[in-house]
Design a protein around this motif. Structure first.
Motif, PDB file in Angstrom:
ATOM      1  N   TYR A 232       3.359   2.452 -10.139  1.00  0.00           N
ATOM      2  CA  TYR A 232       2.958   3.582  -9.288  1.00  0.00           C
ATOM      3  C   TYR A 232       3.315   4.966  -9.834  1.00  0.00           C
ATOM      4  CZ  TYR A 232       2.442  -0.114  -5.768  1.00  0.00           C
ATOM      5  OH  TYR A 232       2.095  -1.254  -5.095  1.00  0.00           O
ATOM      6  N   ARG A 233       3.931   5.031 -11.008  1.00  0.00           N
ATOM      7  CA  ARG A 233       4.305   6.360 -11.521  1.00  0.00           C
ATOM      8  C   ARG A 233       3.086   7.242 -11.725  1.00  0.00           C
ATOM      9  NH1 ARG A 233       9.727   5.886 -13.131  1.00  0.00           N
ATOM     10  NH2 ARG A 233      10.318   3.883 -14.019  1.00  0.00           N
ATOM     11  N   GLU A 234       1.923   6.629 -11.957  1.00  0.00           N
ATOM     12  CA  GLU A 234       0.716   7.367 -12.329  1.00  0.00           C
ATOM     13  C   GLU A 234       0.047   8.090 -11.152  1.00  0.00           C
ATOM     14  OE1 GLU A 234       1.093   4.170 -11.988  1.00  0.00           O
ATOM     15  OE2 GLU A 234      -0.682   3.177 -11.183  1.00  0.00           O
TER      16      GLU A 234
ATOM     17  N   GLU B  83      12.685   7.126   3.368  1.00  0.00           N
ATOM     18  CA  GLU B  83      11.771   6.014   3.088  1.00  0.00           C
ATOM     19  C   GLU B  83      11.697   5.869   1.581  1.00  0.00           C
ATOM     20  OE1 GLU B  83       9.831   4.750   5.734  1.00  0.00           O
ATOM     21  OE2 GLU B  83       9.075   6.464   6.888  1.00  0.00           O
ATOM     22  N   PHE B  84      11.273   4.696   1.129  1.00  0.00           N
ATOM     23  CA  PHE B  84      11.129   4.510  -0.310  1.00  0.00           C
ATOM     24  C   PHE B  84       9.785   5.059  -0.761  1.00  0.00           C
ATOM     25  CE2 PHE B  84      10.485   2.447  -4.359  1.00  0.00           C
ATOM     26  CZ  PHE B  84      11.724   2.630  -4.940  1.00  0.00           C
ATOM     27  N   VAL B  85       9.819   6.056  -1.639  1.00  0.00           N
ATOM     28  CA  VAL B  85       8.581   6.716  -2.058  1.00  0.00           C
ATOM     29  C   VAL B  85       8.267   6.438  -3.525  1.00  0.00           C
ATOM     30  CG1 VAL B  85       8.664   8.564  -0.329  1.00  0.00           C
ATOM     31  CG2 VAL B  85       9.843   8.885  -2.514  1.00  0.00           C
ATOM     32  N   VAL B  86       6.986   6.502  -3.829  1.00  0.00           N
ATOM     33  CA  VAL B  86       6.520   6.303  -5.208  1.00  0.00           C
ATOM     34  C   VAL B  86       5.464   7.353  -5.532  1.00  0.00           C
ATOM     35  CG1 VAL B  86       6.948   3.798  -5.216  1.00  0.00           C
ATOM     36  CG2 VAL B  86       4.713   4.664  -4.456  1.00  0.00           C
TER      37      VAL B  86
ATOM     38  N   VAL C 211       4.623   6.850   0.619  1.00  0.00           N
ATOM     39  CA  VAL C 211       5.613   5.870   1.070  1.00  0.00           C
ATOM     40  C   VAL C 211       5.084   4.472   0.755  1.00  0.00           C
ATOM     41  CG1 VAL C 211       6.855   4.940   3.064  1.00  0.00           C
ATOM     42  CG2 VAL C 211       6.405   7.409   2.920  1.00  0.00           C
ATOM     43  N   LEU C 212       5.920   3.660   0.106  1.00  0.00           N
ATOM     44  CA  LEU C 212       5.523   2.287  -0.244  1.00  0.00           C
ATOM     45  C   LEU C 212       5.748   1.377   0.943  1.00  0.00           C
ATOM     46  CD1 LEU C 212       4.680   0.522  -2.778  1.00  0.00           C
ATOM     47  CD2 LEU C 212       7.106  -0.093  -2.889  1.00  0.00           C
ATOM     48  N   VAL C 213       4.687   0.712   1.383  1.00  0.00           N
ATOM     49  CA  VAL C 213       4.853  -0.235   2.513  1.00  0.00           C
ATOM     50  C   VAL C 213       4.205  -1.566   2.151  1.00  0.00           C
ATOM     51  CG1 VAL C 213       5.016   1.448   4.384  1.00  0.00           C
ATOM     52  CG2 VAL C 213       2.772   0.703   3.637  1.00  0.00           C
ATOM     53  N   GLU C 214       4.755  -2.647   2.711  1.00  0.00           N
ATOM     54  CA  GLU C 214       4.172  -3.967   2.488  1.00  0.00           C
ATOM     55  C   GLU C 214       2.968  -4.146   3.391  1.00  0.00           C
ATOM     56  OE1 GLU C 214       6.647  -7.495   2.052  1.00  0.00           O
ATOM     57  OE2 GLU C 214       8.299  -6.159   1.449  1.00  0.00           O
TER      58      GLU C 214
ATOM     59  N   LYS D 276       0.862  -1.189   0.000  1.00  0.00           N
ATOM     60  CA  LYS D 276       0.000   0.000   0.000  1.00  0.00           C
ATOM     61  C   LYS D 276       0.894   1.234   0.000  1.00  0.00           C
ATOM     62  CE  LYS D 276      -0.780   0.357   4.904  1.00  0.00           C
ATOM     63  NZ  LYS D 276      -1.596  -0.011   6.019  1.00  0.00           N
ATOM     64  N   VAL D 277       0.281   2.352  -0.366  1.00  0.00           N
ATOM     65  CA  VAL D 277       1.038   3.593  -0.478  1.00  0.00           C
ATOM     66  C   VAL D 277       0.453   4.592   0.518  1.00  0.00           C
ATOM     67  CG1 VAL D 277       1.782   5.433  -2.022  1.00  0.00           C
ATOM     68  CG2 VAL D 277       1.470   3.121  -2.919  1.00  0.00           C
ATOM     69  N   ASN D 278       1.243   4.964   1.501  1.00  0.00           N
ATOM     70  CA  ASN D 278       0.785   5.938   2.496  1.00  0.00           C
ATOM     71  C   ASN D 278       1.098   7.356   2.016  1.00  0.00           C
ATOM     72  OD1 ASN D 278      -0.084   3.935   4.244  1.00  0.00           O
ATOM     73  ND2 ASN D 278       1.883   3.832   5.323  1.00  0.00           N
ATOM     74  N   PRO D 279       0.082   8.164   1.795  1.00  0.00           N
ATOM     75  CA  PRO D 279       0.295   9.504   1.246  1.00  0.00           C
ATOM     76  C   PRO D 279       1.271  10.336   2.082  1.00  0.00           C
ATOM     77  CG  PRO D 279      -2.037   8.970   1.225  1.00  0.00           C
ATOM     78  CD  PRO D 279      -1.351   7.877   2.002  1.00  0.00           C
ATOM     79  N   LEU D 280       2.159  11.030   1.396  1.00  0.00           N
ATOM     80  CA  LEU D 280       3.150  11.880   2.071  1.00  0.00           C
ATOM     81  C   LEU D 280       3.004  13.337   1.619  1.00  0.00           C
ATOM     82  CD1 LEU D 280       5.708  11.750   3.947  1.00  0.00           C
ATOM     83  CD2 LEU D 280       7.070  11.480   1.870  1.00  0.00           C
ATOM     84  N   ILE D 281       2.912  13.551   0.306  1.00  0.00           N
ATOM     85  CA  ILE D 281       2.749  14.922  -0.218  1.00  0.00           C
ATOM     86  C   ILE D 281       1.596  14.895  -1.221  1.00  0.00           C
ATOM     87  CG2 ILE D 281       3.869  16.881  -1.340  1.00  0.00           C
ATOM     88  CD1 ILE D 281       6.586  15.484  -0.741  1.00  0.00           C
ATOM     89  N   ASP D 282       0.539  15.640  -0.938  1.00  0.00           N
ATOM     90  CA  ASP D 282      -0.621  15.572  -1.832  1.00  0.00           C
ATOM     91  C   ASP D 282      -0.427  16.460  -3.069  1.00  0.00           C
ATOM     92  OD1 ASP D 282      -1.411  18.231  -1.219  1.00  0.00           O
ATOM     93  OD2 ASP D 282      -2.700  17.571   0.412  1.00  0.00           O
ATOM     94  N   ALA D 283      -1.341  16.280  -4.033  1.00  0.00           N
ATOM     95  CA  ALA D 283      -1.213  16.933  -5.339  1.00  0.00           C
ATOM     96  C   ALA D 283      -1.188  18.461  -5.211  1.00  0.00           C
ATOM     97  CB  ALA D 283      -2.368  16.497  -6.236  1.00  0.00           C
TER      98      ALA D 283
END
Ligand code: IMP
Ligand code: MG
Length: 182
Positions: free
Chosen positions: A170-172, A157-160, A178-181, A10-17
């Motif tokens: 996840y580029r889209e 952290e590893f971000v996408v 942040v990408l988490v398992e 899952k991707v936990n939002p860090l910086i919104d659009a």
């Protein structure tokens, strides 16, 4: 191309659009004050494509004309750890001799990618070279190559998202997360 099972992450939002657009607009202001009114953008594929698309439009609004060159530099492969070795798989760099250049990348970590790009442009006799990244992970620089313009400093952290990928996925996403398992 490596296949991953996106159900596992899952991707936990860090910086919104909205924050991305506001910062890119402010960055364009800073850049416009420090570069000539006509510059050549060197956009590092694939990660910087979305940042490039938004930044050149913001620069246009500040009266800066751009010509865009895309090149691919690779260091990550398909994992989340950099291999530490940067290469240019195909030489698609057009003639930059005598041109004022702004290199754009998605994220600055060890600095090796930007360093490689700067050296390449010095070799090809660019007139001036500045660098801008959307994100930086602090304290990870392995080379002496400070960046001129930085959008956001983020945790290690590893971000996408917004052009950044994990195994080309996840580029889209219109935001950075942040990408988490699971
Ligand atoms: P550097 O060469 O170590 O500075 O790493 C920069 C390159 O690594 C960028 O162009 C990205 O492609 C990649 N990278 C570094 N951190 C991340 C991340 O968190 N997510 C996705 N790509 C990353
Ligand atoms: Mg990249």
């Amino acid at each position: 191309m490596t296949q991953i099972d996106r159900q596992k992450y899952k991707v936990n939002p860090l910086i919104d659009a909205e924050k991305l657009q506001a910062r890119i607009d402010a960055l364009a202001d800073e850049i416009a004050q420090q570069v000539p009114k006509d510059i050549t953008i060197i956009s590092l594929l694939k990660g910087a494509f979305m940042f490039t698309a938004d930044l050149i439009r913001a620069l246009h609004a500040k009266g800066v004309n751009t010509q865009v060159i895309f090149i691919t530099l690779s260091s990550y492969g398909s994992g989340t750890e950099s291999s530490g070795k940067v290469s240019m798989p195909h030489d698609l760099l057009e003639d930059v001799q005598g041109r004022d250049v702004l290199i754009l990348d998605d994220i600055l970590e060890s600095g090796r990618t930007l360093d490689y790009a700067c050296r390449l442009l010095e070799e090809r006799s660019a007139k001036s070279t500045k660098t801008a990244v959307l994100l930086e992970k602090p304290g990870k620089l392995a080379v002496e190559r400070p960046c001129d313009f930085i959008g956001f400093t983020i945790p290690d952290e590893f971000v996408v998202g917004y052009g950044l990928d994990y195994a080309n996925h996840y580029r889209e996403l219109p935001f950075i997360g942040v990408l988490v398992e699971n």
